[in-house]
Design a protein around this motif. Structure first.
Motif, PDB file in Angstrom:
ATOM      1  N   THR A 195      -5.675 -43.227  37.727  1.00  0.00           N
ATOM      2  CA  THR A 195      -6.516 -44.040  36.843  1.00  0.00           C
ATOM      3  C   THR A 195      -7.114 -43.203  35.726  1.00  0.00           C
ATOM      4  OG1 THR A 195      -7.062 -45.593  38.632  1.00  0.00           O
ATOM      5  CG2 THR A 195      -8.590 -45.484  36.768  1.00  0.00           C
ATOM      6  N   LEU A 196      -7.678 -42.060  36.070  1.00  0.00           N
ATOM      7  CA  LEU A 196      -8.314 -41.226  35.052  1.00  0.00           C
ATOM      8  C   LEU A 196      -7.278 -40.581  34.132  1.00  0.00           C
ATOM      9  CD1 LEU A 196     -11.181 -39.570  37.139  1.00  0.00           C
ATOM     10  CD2 LEU A 196     -11.314 -41.524  35.574  1.00  0.00           C
ATOM     11  N   GLY A 197      -6.113 -40.258  34.669  1.00  0.00           N
ATOM     12  CA  GLY A 197      -5.063 -39.689  33.836  1.00  0.00           C
ATOM     13  C   GLY A 197      -4.547 -40.683  32.808  1.00  0.00           C
ATOM     14  N   VAL A 198      -4.295 -41.915  33.254  1.00  0.00           N
ATOM     15  CA  VAL A 198      -3.803 -42.942  32.337  1.00  0.00           C
ATOM     16  C   VAL A 198      -4.881 -43.314  31.314  1.00  0.00           C
ATOM     17  CG1 VAL A 198      -3.028 -45.338  32.183  1.00  0.00           C
ATOM     18  CG2 VAL A 198      -2.107 -43.849  33.967  1.00  0.00           C
ATOM     19  N   TYR A 199      -6.117 -43.452  31.786  1.00  0.00           N
ATOM     20  CA  TYR A 199      -7.200 -43.770  30.846  1.00  0.00           C
ATOM     21  C   TYR A 199      -7.318 -42.703  29.765  1.00  0.00           C
ATOM     22  CZ  TYR A 199     -11.767 -44.112  28.722  1.00  0.00           C
ATOM     23  OH  TYR A 199     -12.775 -44.163  27.781  1.00  0.00           O
ATOM     24  N   SER A 200      -7.293 -41.439  30.151  1.00  0.00           N
ATOM     25  CA  SER A 200      -7.465 -40.352  29.178  1.00  0.00           C
ATOM     26  C   SER A 200      -6.356 -40.364  28.137  1.00  0.00           C
ATOM     27  CB  SER A 200      -7.524 -39.008  29.901  1.00  0.00           C
ATOM     28  OG  SER A 200      -8.656 -38.941  30.762  1.00  0.00           O
ATOM     29  N   GLY A 235     -23.279 -48.628  25.122  1.00  0.00           N
ATOM     30  CA  GLY A 235     -22.304 -48.051  24.206  1.00  0.00           C
ATOM     31  C   GLY A 235     -22.253 -46.543  24.202  1.00  0.00           C
ATOM     32  N   SER A 236     -23.115 -45.874  24.966  1.00  0.00           N
ATOM     33  CA  SER A 236     -23.092 -44.409  25.004  1.00  0.00           C
ATOM     34  C   SER A 236     -21.775 -43.896  25.572  1.00  0.00           C
ATOM     35  CB  SER A 236     -24.227 -43.866  25.871  1.00  0.00           C
ATOM     36  OG  SER A 236     -25.484 -44.015  25.262  1.00  0.00           O
ATOM     37  N   GLU A 237     -21.253 -42.813  24.968  1.00  0.00           N
ATOM     38  CA  GLU A 237     -20.101 -42.146  25.556  1.00  0.00           C
ATOM     39  C   GLU A 237     -20.562 -41.331  26.750  1.00  0.00           C
ATOM     40  OE1 GLU A 237     -16.186 -39.480  24.346  1.00  0.00           O
ATOM     41  OE2 GLU A 237     -17.829 -39.686  22.907  1.00  0.00           O
ATOM     42  N   LEU A 238     -19.837 -41.407  27.849  1.00  0.00           N
ATOM     43  CA  LEU A 238     -20.191 -40.670  29.054  1.00  0.00           C
ATOM     44  C   LEU A 238     -19.764 -39.210  28.914  1.00  0.00           C
ATOM     45  CD1 LEU A 238     -19.061 -43.316  31.705  1.00  0.00           C
ATOM     46  CD2 LEU A 238     -21.354 -42.946  30.787  1.00  0.00           C
ATOM     47  N   PRO A 239     -20.357 -38.307  29.691  1.00  0.00           N
ATOM     48  CA  PRO A 239     -19.960 -36.891  29.629  1.00  0.00           C
ATOM     49  C   PRO A 239     -18.465 -36.684  29.885  1.00  0.00           C
ATOM     50  CG  PRO A 239     -21.999 -37.133  30.863  1.00  0.00           C
ATOM     51  CD  PRO A 239     -21.500 -38.521  30.604  1.00  0.00           C
ATOM     52  N   GLY A 240     -17.880 -37.560  30.660  1.00  0.00           N
ATOM     53  CA  GLY A 240     -16.444 -37.552  30.941  1.00  0.00           C
ATOM     54  C   GLY A 240     -16.085 -38.880  31.571  1.00  0.00           C
ATOM     55  N   PRO A 241     -14.817 -39.290  31.549  1.00  0.00           N
ATOM     56  CA  PRO A 241     -14.449 -40.575  32.149  1.00  0.00           C
ATOM     57  C   PRO A 241     -14.699 -40.574  33.653  1.00  0.00           C
ATOM     58  CG  PRO A 241     -12.492 -39.334  31.507  1.00  0.00           C
ATOM     59  CD  PRO A 241     -13.667 -38.595  30.957  1.00  0.00           C
ATOM     60  N   ILE A 242     -15.080 -41.720  34.172  1.00  0.00           N
ATOM     61  CA  ILE A 242     -15.378 -41.851  35.599  1.00  0.00           C
ATOM     62  C   ILE A 242     -14.549 -42.978  36.206  1.00  0.00           C
ATOM     63  CG2 ILE A 242     -17.694 -40.861  35.455  1.00  0.00           C
ATOM     64  CD1 ILE A 242     -18.831 -43.696  35.445  1.00  0.00           C
ATOM     65  N   PHE A 243     -14.249 -42.839  37.480  1.00  0.00           N
ATOM     66  CA  PHE A 243     -13.503 -43.832  38.258  1.00  0.00           C
ATOM     67  C   PHE A 243     -14.508 -44.709  38.976  1.00  0.00           C
ATOM     68  CE2 PHE A 243     -11.208 -44.673  42.419  1.00  0.00           C
ATOM     69  CZ  PHE A 243     -10.335 -45.621  41.902  1.00  0.00           C
ATOM     70  N   CYS A 261      -8.738 -50.745  39.839  1.00  0.00           N
ATOM     71  CA  CYS A 261      -8.980 -49.342  39.501  1.00  0.00           C
ATOM     72  C   CYS A 261      -9.552 -49.260  38.088  1.00  0.00           C
ATOM     73  CB  CYS A 261      -7.695 -48.547  39.626  1.00  0.00           C
ATOM     74  SG  CYS A 261      -7.114 -48.441  41.332  1.00  0.00           S
ATOM     75  N   VAL A 262     -10.846 -49.117  37.997  1.00  0.00           N
ATOM     76  CA  VAL A 262     -11.550 -49.162  36.715  1.00  0.00           C
ATOM     77  C   VAL A 262     -11.886 -47.744  36.264  1.00  0.00           C
ATOM     78  CG1 VAL A 262     -13.574 -50.041  35.484  1.00  0.00           C
ATOM     79  CG2 VAL A 262     -12.520 -51.405  37.315  1.00  0.00           C
ATOM     80  N   ALA A 263     -11.595 -47.465  35.007  1.00  0.00           N
ATOM     81  CA  ALA A 263     -12.005 -46.207  34.382  1.00  0.00           C
ATOM     82  C   ALA A 263     -12.978 -46.530  33.258  1.00  0.00           C
ATOM     83  CB  ALA A 263     -10.803 -45.456  33.829  1.00  0.00           C
ATOM     84  N   ARG A 264     -14.060 -45.778  33.197  1.00  0.00           N
ATOM     85  CA  ARG A 264     -15.062 -45.967  32.142  1.00  0.00           C
ATOM     86  C   ARG A 264     -15.259 -44.647  31.397  1.00  0.00           C
ATOM     87  NH1 ARG A 264     -18.292 -50.656  33.603  1.00  0.00           N
ATOM     88  NH2 ARG A 264     -17.898 -51.231  35.775  1.00  0.00           N
ATOM     89  N   GLY A 265     -15.199 -44.742  30.078  1.00  0.00           N
ATOM     90  CA  GLY A 265     -15.522 -43.597  29.245  1.00  0.00           C
ATOM     91  C   GLY A 265     -16.807 -43.806  28.475  1.00  0.00           C
ATOM     92  N   TYR A 266     -17.282 -45.056  28.495  1.00  0.00           N
ATOM     93  CA  TYR A 266     -18.500 -45.449  27.776  1.00  0.00           C
ATOM     94  C   TYR A 266     -19.297 -46.379  28.675  1.00  0.00           C
ATOM     95  CZ  TYR A 266     -16.192 -43.541  23.646  1.00  0.00           C
ATOM     96  OH  TYR A 266     -15.576 -42.700  22.753  1.00  0.00           O
ATOM     97  N   LEU A 267     -20.581 -46.439  28.446  1.00  0.00           N
ATOM     98  CA  LEU A 267     -21.466 -47.223  29.309  1.00  0.00           C
ATOM     99  C   LEU A 267     -21.714 -48.597  28.710  1.00  0.00           C
ATOM    100  CD1 LEU A 267     -23.215 -47.089  31.886  1.00  0.00           C
ATOM    101  CD2 LEU A 267     -25.124 -46.377  30.426  1.00  0.00           C
ATOM    102  N   THR A 268     -21.349 -49.635  29.444  1.00  0.00           N
ATOM    103  CA  THR A 268     -21.613 -51.000  29.013  1.00  0.00           C
ATOM    104  C   THR A 268     -21.330 -51.933  30.185  1.00  0.00           C
ATOM    105  OG1 THR A 268     -21.246 -52.575  27.188  1.00  0.00           O
ATOM    106  CG2 THR A 268     -19.292 -51.544  28.154  1.00  0.00           C
ATOM    107  N   GLY A 269     -21.547 -53.221  29.998  1.00  0.00           N
ATOM    108  CA  GLY A 269     -21.208 -54.211  31.017  1.00  0.00           C
ATOM    109  C   GLY A 269     -21.956 -54.009  32.321  1.00  0.00           C
ATOM    110  N   SER A 270     -21.246 -54.225  33.448  1.00  0.00           N
ATOM    111  CA  SER A 270     -21.886 -54.103  34.759  1.00  0.00           C
ATOM    112  C   SER A 270     -22.323 -52.671  35.028  1.00  0.00           C
ATOM    113  CB  SER A 270     -20.938 -54.577  35.863  1.00  0.00           C
ATOM    114  OG  SER A 270     -19.769 -53.773  35.906  1.00  0.00           O
ATOM    115  N   GLY A 271     -21.624 -51.699  34.431  1.00  0.00           N
ATOM    116  CA  GLY A 271     -22.033 -50.303  34.587  1.00  0.00           C
ATOM    117  C   GLY A 271     -23.404 -50.053  33.981  1.00  0.00           C
TER     118      GLY A 271
END
Length: 299
Positions: free
Chosen positions: A186-191, A142-150, A110-120
């Protein structure tokens, strides 16, 4: 070809049954039916578990996971029962052992991303999507995303890559209700973790969790929010458009791909042992991450 350069032999402890040797952790079952998870000092890179260990790494991962489980306990229950070392186990297991509930594990990273990097970032550059989710134009490394994504992934064996999959594929595999629970948790814990890290001068770029069920309740398992499962960046050095400095094994990756290592990543040959300076620098990064996040000194 990849996997262990030198696969360790499991330690035999009276009353424990060895179940699995992973990249970092060794898993046992005790006579009560609980799981005993022991974090070693092994380190992996490029799908290889290297022959050189990083002193204290397993203890850092364990103690940091325990700290995070405490920070998150009001959001989602966790699997830890205790930290006692089983009788007859090596003294070195102290500080790196978790006694855990045996859960019905969900076979999804269960991956949460708030920033763009790696395989994303790779997928975004090709299609402007990550795991099928459309993202805005103009994002860079390294860009911050508009909101975290699952952005879930399949769980791979040692030496294999996790494979990003769509939310729809997760729903197909585990059911729509479970998929929705996984995404929400996932998104709750990440945030929550992102905000805690930010207050300590650290960017939590992305992270991965594992969950299982106990009596119908979703439970957070394995390690959580460590430098092995997360990308942590120093906030004062964050600069989109380039590779970010990080609190993880970047020193190891950089040395392995440098001319100094003499290793060809594209070959089937295993990587060489790490030099002492790389070991020390990597250990220092793990310890720094622990100290900055928790506010506690490492000893």
């Amino acid at each position: 070809m990849s996997g262990f350069v030198e696969k360790p032999q499991p330690i035999e402890v009276p009353g424990l049954v060895h179940l699995h040797t992973g990249k970092v952790r060794d898993l046992y079952r005790n006579e009560a039916g609980d799981l005993v998870m022991v974090a070693s000092d092994r380190i992996s890179a490029y799908d290889w578990v290297l022959p050189t260990e990083i002193p204290d790494k397993g203890r850092v991962l364990t103690q940091l996971s325990l700290w995070w489980f405490d920070q998150l306990r009001d959001l989602v229950p966790h699997h830890v029962i205790g930290t006692e070392v089983p009788e007859g186990a090596p003294a070195d297991w102290a500080g790196r052992t978790l006694v855990c509930k045996s859960l019905d594990m969900v076979p999804v990273e269960c991956v949460a991303r708030g920033y763009l990097t790696g395989s994303g970032l790779v997928e975004y550059n090709a299609s402007r999507t990550v795991c099928g989710l459309a993202l805005p134009e103009g994002l860079v490394d390294g860009s911050e995303l508009p909101g975290p994504i699952f952005t879930p992934a399949t769980k791979a064996e040692v030496g294999e890559h996790d494979e990003n999959v769509s939310y729809e594929e997760v729903a197909r595999q585990v059911g729509a209700e479970t998929a929705a629970q996984l995404r929400q948790a996932t998104l709750g814990v990440y945030s929550r973790a992102r905000d805690i890290a930010r207050d300590r001068g650290i960017v939590l770029a992305d992270t991965k969790f594992e969950f299982g069920f106990e009596g119908g309740a979703l439970v957070l398992a394995d390690e959580v929010l460590t430098p092995d499962s997360s990308r942590f960046w120093p906030a004062d050095q964050w600069q989109p458009g380039r590779t970010q400095p990080s609190y993880d094994k970047q020193f190891v990756r950089d040395w392995l791909t440098s001319a100094a290592s003499g290793w060809d990543r594209g070959s089937e040959q295993p990587p060489p042992a790490l030099p002492q300076e790389v070991v020390e620098a990597t250990r220092a990064k793990y310890v720094e991450a622990y100290e900055r996040l928790t506010g506690l000194g490492w000893s």
